[in-house]
Scaffold this motif. Sequence first.
Motif, PDB file in Angstrom:
ATOM      1  N   UNK A 269     -44.878  94.910  59.819  1.00  0.00           N
ATOM      2  CA  UNK A 269     -44.622  93.724  60.885  1.00  0.00           C
ATOM      3  C   UNK A 269     -44.845  92.338  60.380  1.00  0.00           C
ATOM      4  N   UNK A 270     -46.091  92.272  59.714  1.00  0.00           N
ATOM      5  CA  UNK A 270     -46.366  90.959  58.749  1.00  0.00           C
ATOM      6  C   UNK A 270     -45.648  90.721  57.985  1.00  0.00           C
ATOM      7  N   UNK A 271     -44.691  91.256  57.479  1.00  0.00           N
ATOM      8  CA  UNK A 271     -43.648  91.100  56.305  1.00  0.00           C
ATOM      9  C   UNK A 271     -42.376  90.880  56.969  1.00  0.00           C
ATOM     10  N   UNK A 272     -42.271  90.902  58.184  1.00  0.00           N
ATOM     11  CA  UNK A 272     -40.931  90.513  59.062  1.00  0.00           C
ATOM     12  C   UNK A 272     -40.185  91.656  59.447  1.00  0.00           C
ATOM     13  N   UNK A 273     -40.581  92.806  59.087  1.00  0.00           N
ATOM     14  CA  UNK A 273     -39.912  94.025  59.988  1.00  0.00           C
ATOM     15  C   UNK A 273     -39.702  94.024  61.276  1.00  0.00           C
ATOM     16  N   UNK A 274     -38.427  94.256  61.855  1.00  0.00           N
ATOM     17  CA  UNK A 274     -38.212  94.306  63.319  1.00  0.00           C
ATOM     18  C   UNK A 274     -38.020  95.996  63.748  1.00  0.00           C
ATOM     19  N   UNK A 275     -38.143  96.781  62.673  1.00  0.00           N
ATOM     20  CA  UNK A 275     -37.884  98.050  62.796  1.00  0.00           C
ATOM     21  C   UNK A 275     -38.742  98.917  61.803  1.00  0.00           C
ATOM     22  N   UNK A 276     -38.894 100.282  61.770  1.00  0.00           N
ATOM     23  CA  UNK A 276     -39.551 100.780  60.674  1.00  0.00           C
ATOM     24  C   UNK A 276     -39.111 102.310  61.038  1.00  0.00           C
ATOM     25  N   UNK A 277     -38.838 102.952  59.571  1.00  0.00           N
ATOM     26  CA  UNK A 277     -38.348 104.502  59.505  1.00  0.00           C
ATOM     27  C   UNK A 277     -39.672 105.213  59.630  1.00  0.00           C
ATOM     28  N   UNK A 278     -39.417 106.217  60.558  1.00  0.00           N
ATOM     29  CA  UNK A 278     -40.491 107.542  60.650  1.00  0.00           C
ATOM     30  C   UNK A 278     -39.748 108.605  60.422  1.00  0.00           C
ATOM     31  N   UNK A 304     -36.332 107.191  64.362  1.00  0.00           N
ATOM     32  CA  UNK A 304     -36.872 108.328  63.774  1.00  0.00           C
ATOM     33  C   UNK A 304     -35.988 109.346  63.221  1.00  0.00           C
ATOM     34  N   UNK A 305     -36.293 109.756  61.942  1.00  0.00           N
ATOM     35  CA  UNK A 305     -35.085 110.467  61.222  1.00  0.00           C
ATOM     36  C   UNK A 305     -35.357 112.039  61.145  1.00  0.00           C
ATOM     37  N   UNK A 311     -36.083 119.756  63.464  1.00  0.00           N
ATOM     38  CA  UNK A 311     -36.782 118.500  63.767  1.00  0.00           C
ATOM     39  C   UNK A 311     -36.242 117.768  64.752  1.00  0.00           C
ATOM     40  N   UNK A 312     -35.082 117.996  64.916  1.00  0.00           N
ATOM     41  CA  UNK A 312     -34.490 117.351  66.117  1.00  0.00           C
ATOM     42  C   UNK A 312     -34.799 117.732  67.389  1.00  0.00           C
ATOM     43  N   UNK A 325     -32.256 108.934  63.842  1.00  0.00           N
ATOM     44  CA  UNK A 325     -31.144 109.075  62.695  1.00  0.00           C
ATOM     45  C   UNK A 325     -31.058 110.396  62.355  1.00  0.00           C
ATOM     46  N   UNK A 326     -29.801 110.711  62.034  1.00  0.00           N
ATOM     47  CA  UNK A 326     -29.567 112.174  61.512  1.00  0.00           C
ATOM     48  C   UNK A 326     -29.019 111.898  59.945  1.00  0.00           C
TER      49      UNK A 326
END
Length: 409
Positions: A269-278, A304-305, A311-312, A325-326
């Motif tokens: 977030x500090x580096x400017x991300x709006x989303x993140x992969x889990x 969420x991948x 996992x799904x 995400x699949x």
Amino acid sequence: MESLNLISLRATSPTPRAAAGFSFQQSLNPIPKNSSISSLMPQAHKKNQSFLGQISFPAIKSQQFEVKDGSSTASETSVPEVDALKIKEWEVGMYQNEVAASQGIKIRRRPSSGPPQHYVGPFEFRLQNEGNTPRNILEEIVWNKDVEVTQMKEKKPYAVLKKLLDKAPPARDFIGALKAANARTGFPGLIAEVKKASPSRGVLRENFDPVQIAKAYEKGGAACLSVLTDAKYFQGGFENLELIRNSGVQCPLLCKEFVIDAWQIYYARVKGADAILLIAAVLPDLDLKYMTKICKLFGMTALVEVHDEREFDRVLAIEGIELIGINNRNLETFELDIANTKKLLEGERGQKIIEKGITVVGESGLFTPADIAYVQEAGVKAVLVGESLVKQDDPTAGIAQLFGKDISL
Ligand SMILES: O=C(O)c1ccccc1NCC(=O)[C@H](O)[C@H](O)COP(=O)(O)O
């Protein structure tokens, strides 16, 4: 029997713990307030809690994230480092592996047979055995990430990041951008990936200018961008994320990382991300729930991948997940099959996705308009594309080629 292979012999660095990696005390994930460790244990493991009774958890140097009335605080407690405590840390680390395994997660968060390095005077030996040798590339990435994050946290603890968070520009609406692109073009919203290299494909683009590529993607009609921040395996970096964010590019940005610790979400977030992969193959349910909440607190989106039905199903059972995400790529074997998206969206699961209003992203291995049509038919409203675009001399034209149409208009 354990094989005894001498695989490294080198002088120790001034900070042997960091050099050895797998130093667990700073890498314990924060435990939600009011959760006792035994309440986090699956029933099957509760009887086997001999070591737990002896651990004084507050005594372990830990960083605890507290969510109270919508505001967040992070606190740090330190105690002298003693050998007994190190042993306890190993036990806690192994316990994390056990919890993950009980949820069908094959990726071990860290080596299960104790620290792999042995110090003899100024030299360092590694005894190789099944417990301390990664079983596949994803496990190797995760183990290295554990060491990397421990070191990064020492340089920028929560208290520092918290101050920087206040200065970060507000997060952009990642899912909103995907939906708007889908409504505007009739095609799945495009998340175009800024990726120099990958373990499965090696270097994808020698002449790699992240800002130039990001601008070309935006011009071509990408709704969002995915930026690889892992340096060791993808030749990416957080500096790329920051450069793109500050370049005037408007597309929301996904931080494509291997998240194992909530600290990484703060940093992104500090580096400017709006989303993140889990990644569900790496993170147990409790981590997914907790990290998703932190993302919401920051106005970020969690992508969420998943890769398989198990996992799904785990992810579908977690409340509040809005973007799944699949991945058509098996991250343990590198096998690619776009039919995976269709398989996972068939029947009841596809129905549940519609009922819950979840947006699904088809990820990896998409090269042609027929591939896009195939995953769209299967039910995705967005696609994540790396290789087929980043390899093009002109990534803007690459997008039109991929969709069989100029989607920038
Ligand atoms: O791609 C790899 O080799 C890889 C290895 C280990 C973990 C993750 C990996 N890739 C991440 C991705 O799945 C892709 O970057 C992303 O989905 C885009 O895929 P593609 O369009 O096939 O480049």
